[in-house]
Design an enzyme around this catalytic site. Sequence first.
Site, PDB file in Angstrom:
ATOM      1  N   HIS A  29       2.446  -3.586  -6.782  1.00 35.43           N
ATOM      2  CA  HIS A  29       2.994  -4.271  -5.613  1.00 35.43           C
ATOM      3  C   HIS A  29       2.116  -5.482  -5.301  1.00 35.43           C
ATOM      4  O   HIS A  29       0.903  -5.416  -5.442  1.00 35.43           O
ATOM      5  CB  HIS A  29       3.006  -3.326  -4.397  1.00 35.43           C
ATOM      6  CG  HIS A  29       3.908  -3.786  -3.295  1.00 35.43           C
ATOM      7  ND1 HIS A  29       3.526  -4.736  -2.379  1.00 35.43           N
ATOM      8  CD2 HIS A  29       5.170  -3.439  -2.976  1.00 35.43           C
ATOM      9  CE1 HIS A  29       4.526  -4.938  -1.538  1.00 35.43           C
ATOM     10  NE2 HIS A  29       5.535  -4.184  -1.874  1.00 35.43           N
ATOM     11  N   ASP A  61       9.945   2.188  -4.571  1.00 36.89           N
ATOM     12  CA  ASP A  61      11.078   2.414  -5.478  1.00 36.89           C
ATOM     13  C   ASP A  61      10.844   3.545  -6.469  1.00 36.89           C
ATOM     14  O   ASP A  61      11.769   3.953  -7.176  1.00 36.89           O
ATOM     15  CB  ASP A  61      11.356   1.122  -6.255  1.00 36.89           C
ATOM     16  CG  ASP A  61      11.856   0.035  -5.329  1.00 36.89           C
ATOM     17  OD1 ASP A  61      11.177  -0.984  -5.180  1.00 36.89           O
ATOM     18  OD2 ASP A  61      12.907   0.266  -4.704  1.00 36.89           O
TER      19      ASP A  61
END
Length: 429
Positions: free
Chosen positions: A306, A364
């Site tokens: 991320h 996710d």
Amino acid sequence: MDTVTITDNRTGKSIECPIKQGTHGPDVIDCQTLYKELGMFTFDPAFVTTASCESKITFIDGDKGILLYRGYPIEQLAENSNYLEVCYLLLYGELPTTTEMEGFTDNINRHTILNEGLLRFYNGFRHNAHPMSILVGVVGALSSYYYDAMDINDPEHRNRSALRLIAKMPTIAANSHNYLIGHPYVYPRNDVGYVENLMQMMFSMPNRPYEINEVAVKALEIMMILHAEHEQNASTSTVRLAGSSQAHPFSCVAGGIATLWGPAHGGANEAVIRMLQEIGDVKNIPKYIERFKDKNDPTRLMGFGHRVYKNYDPRAKIIRNSCHDLLNALGTADQPLFEIAMELERIALEDDYFIERKLYPNVDFYSGIILSALDIPLNMFTVLFAVARSVGWVSQWMEMMNEENLRIGRPRQLYIGASQRDYVSMKQR
Ligand code: SDX
């Protein structure tokens, strides 16, 4: 006033850039006068270290794994709130009273139906289209309807457009699903909650109404709360940049949906399931881990890494627990995928390649397992992410439109192309 001094050592010229402090998080260097005073731009491809705006909506501490919506920790909202209440909080900045919530819910319920003309729009899509392509098209087409609220300089029009979008996204999404599988459209109901409505519009049939499963609704509600908003991510930045040109919010959000579709962004939830299905068995994990690390192999460990979180994504922790509870409650066949995911996470988190690069599971990684356990088709995963994120997009858009001196966003560049030269006729080339 605290400042940072920037000096061009070629000329010895310096400027003092003010340091601005926020409520939480890193201070910023206000370098708006850099070009005027030193004749130079800052250079920050992909905006890794650039603050594009001031905002009161969301705070993320990527090192500590903190996520706050209007100051409230995401863990507390996931535990105690519901998606529509979180929408109110994100839009207006405070948790609603009972009366405020009733009025907001009634307002949303008034806008869940689509203009019948829009239903014909679906027929233009092939039956094997990806529903995200339909979502981009239909949401963009909303601005060719609803002319009663097109003045984006009118706060009431802005609010009405924001509510319309939040209200209509589940209907647009469910219609996309039904169109692609050849099922009849299901109209929204006002006697059920927002998430229940999404489920019943996707799964009801004229001869068999959808039986609302509270466990499934709770899991999807948590998912949607966690996906509602996330500061200046790629799709939100797209919405802001589009909105800065005074475009209509429906067009801005259509751009946000298009951006979210990318597998590096919201498309990752679908890509994670495809990756887990391809791995197929825990014994295959080591060879895939080698592929994810191989610089010559573009395959990445989807659902990991991320730009901001250099620790565990707090949303991933919540979703992992919710996933575990749901699979146990449903006793579903998706257990193998969950087991592969947990083993993949365990191995990756022990591998130096991921540790050195601070790559942890993001929102996710587990969300796709929940969606597949809820019998939501794989191609609808990012669509549901877009439905959930709509409130984040319109909240950020409204905040920007309320700025005193809103200006069009217009980044510059470092030009490395050809020097100026004269045109050469074809005969002389
Ligand atoms: C979302 O911004 C947001 O807030 C987004 C989001 C939201 O709520 O809006 O949180 C939602 O988009 C979550 C992210 C979903 N995407 C994925 O899961 C796709 C897989 N992840 C990667 O594509 C990547 O981690 C990104 C895109 C998420 C972040 O990319 P960055 O910050 O640009 O990092 P990078 O590409 O510069 O990688 C740094 C290093 C590189 O190695 P080196 O060149 O230093 O040797 O880490 C490696 C990368 O190769 N790396 C990975 C990896 N992610 C980064 N290697 C293998 N697998 C990965 N997933």
